[in-house]
Design a protein around this motif. Structure first.
Motif, PDB file in Angstrom:
ATOM      1  N   CYS A  32       0.861  -1.174   0.000  1.00 15.02           N
ATOM      2  CA  CYS A  32       0.000   0.000   0.000  1.00 15.02           C
ATOM      3  C   CYS A  32       0.904   1.232   0.000  1.00 15.02           C
ATOM      4  O   CYS A  32       1.855   1.312   0.785  1.00 15.02           O
ATOM      5  N   SER A  34       1.060   5.722  -0.465  1.00 15.60           N
ATOM      6  CA  SER A  34       0.352   7.002  -0.523  1.00 15.60           C
ATOM      7  C   SER A  34       1.236   8.011  -1.241  1.00 15.60           C
ATOM      8  O   SER A  34       2.436   8.113  -0.968  1.00 15.60           O
ATOM      9  N   SER A  36       1.347  12.171  -2.934  1.00 15.86           N
ATOM     10  CA  SER A  36       0.700  13.480  -2.934  1.00 15.86           C
ATOM     11  C   SER A  36       1.153  14.349  -4.101  1.00 15.86           C
ATOM     12  O   SER A  36       0.409  15.209  -4.555  1.00 15.86           O
ATOM     13  N   GLU A  57      -7.336   1.799  -6.312  1.00 10.56           N
ATOM     14  CA  GLU A  57      -7.294   3.034  -5.541  1.00 10.56           C
ATOM     15  C   GLU A  57      -8.070   2.840  -4.245  1.00 10.56           C
ATOM     16  O   GLU A  57      -9.231   2.440  -4.275  1.00 10.56           O
ATOM     17  N   LEU A  58      -7.419   3.111  -3.126  1.00  8.48           N
ATOM     18  CA  LEU A  58      -8.123   3.087  -1.845  1.00  8.48           C
ATOM     19  C   LEU A  58      -8.694   4.462  -1.539  1.00  8.48           C
ATOM     20  O   LEU A  58      -9.802   4.577  -1.020  1.00  8.48           O
ATOM     21  N   THR A  59      -7.919   5.500  -1.834  1.00  8.00           N
ATOM     22  CA  THR A  59      -8.403   6.875  -1.723  1.00  8.00           C
ATOM     23  C   THR A  59      -7.828   7.674  -2.883  1.00  8.00           C
ATOM     24  O   THR A  59      -6.730   7.396  -3.360  1.00  8.00           O
ATOM     25  N   ASN A  60      -8.584   8.654  -3.322  1.00 10.55           N
ATOM     26  CA  ASN A  60      -8.120   9.551  -4.368  1.00 10.55           C
ATOM     27  C   ASN A  60      -8.866  10.864  -4.202  1.00 10.55           C
ATOM     28  O   ASN A  60      -9.940  11.069  -4.752  1.00 10.55           O
ATOM     29  N   ASP A  61      -8.286  11.736  -3.376  1.00 15.28           N
ATOM     30  CA  ASP A  61      -8.895  13.048  -3.188  1.00 15.28           C
ATOM     31  C   ASP A  61      -7.909  14.114  -3.660  1.00 15.28           C
ATOM     32  O   ASP A  61      -6.892  13.793  -4.257  1.00 15.28           O
ATOM     33  N   LEU A  65      -3.339  10.273  -3.011  1.00 12.92           N
ATOM     34  CA  LEU A  65      -3.750   9.074  -3.738  1.00 12.92           C
ATOM     35  C   LEU A  65      -3.136   7.892  -3.003  1.00 12.92           C
ATOM     36  O   LEU A  65      -1.925   7.854  -2.794  1.00 12.92           O
ATOM     37  N   THR A  66      -3.962   6.953  -2.582  1.00 11.49           N
ATOM     38  CA  THR A  66      -3.480   5.749  -1.910  1.00 11.49           C
ATOM     39  C   THR A  66      -3.827   4.556  -2.778  1.00 11.49           C
ATOM     40  O   THR A  66      -4.980   4.378  -3.179  1.00 11.49           O
TER      41      THR A  66
END
Length: 73
Positions: A32, A34, A36, A57-61, A65-66
Motif C-alpha cells: 500500500c 500514498s 501526494s 485506488e483506496l483513496t483519491n482526493d 492518492l493511496t
C-alpha cells in the motif's frame, strides 16, 4: 501488507522508491502506498499498468492518492 508513505517525495524519487519496493514483493503479496505529488499521482499508476501489476485506488482526493498493489504470478 506493507505500507509506504511517499507523500514527502516528488517524482521521480517517489517512482524510484515504488520500483525498489516492488522488487522486494513476493508473488501474491500486497503493498500500500500514498502519494501526494501531482507527477507521482500520474506516473506511478501509469508505470503499474505498463508492467502489469494489479492495483486499486483506496483513496483519491485532492491531497492524497493511496494505492493497493498486488504482485501477480
Amino acid at each position: 501488507m506493507d505500507f509506504i508513505d511517499l507523500t514527502p517525495f516528488r517524482c521521480p524519487l517517489a517512482l524510484v522508491k515504488v520500483k525498489l519496493a516492488l522488487k522486494a514483493l513476493q508473488e501474491g503479496e500486497e503493498l500500500c502506498i500514498s502519494l501526494s505529488d501531482t507527477g507521482s499521482r500520474q506516473d506511478v499508476p501509469r508505470f503499474l499498468k505498463k508492467v502489469g501489476y494489479d492495483f486499486s485506488e483506496l483513496t483519491n482526493d485532492e491531497d492524497i492518492l493511496t494505492l493497493k498493489i498486488r504482485r501477480l504470478g
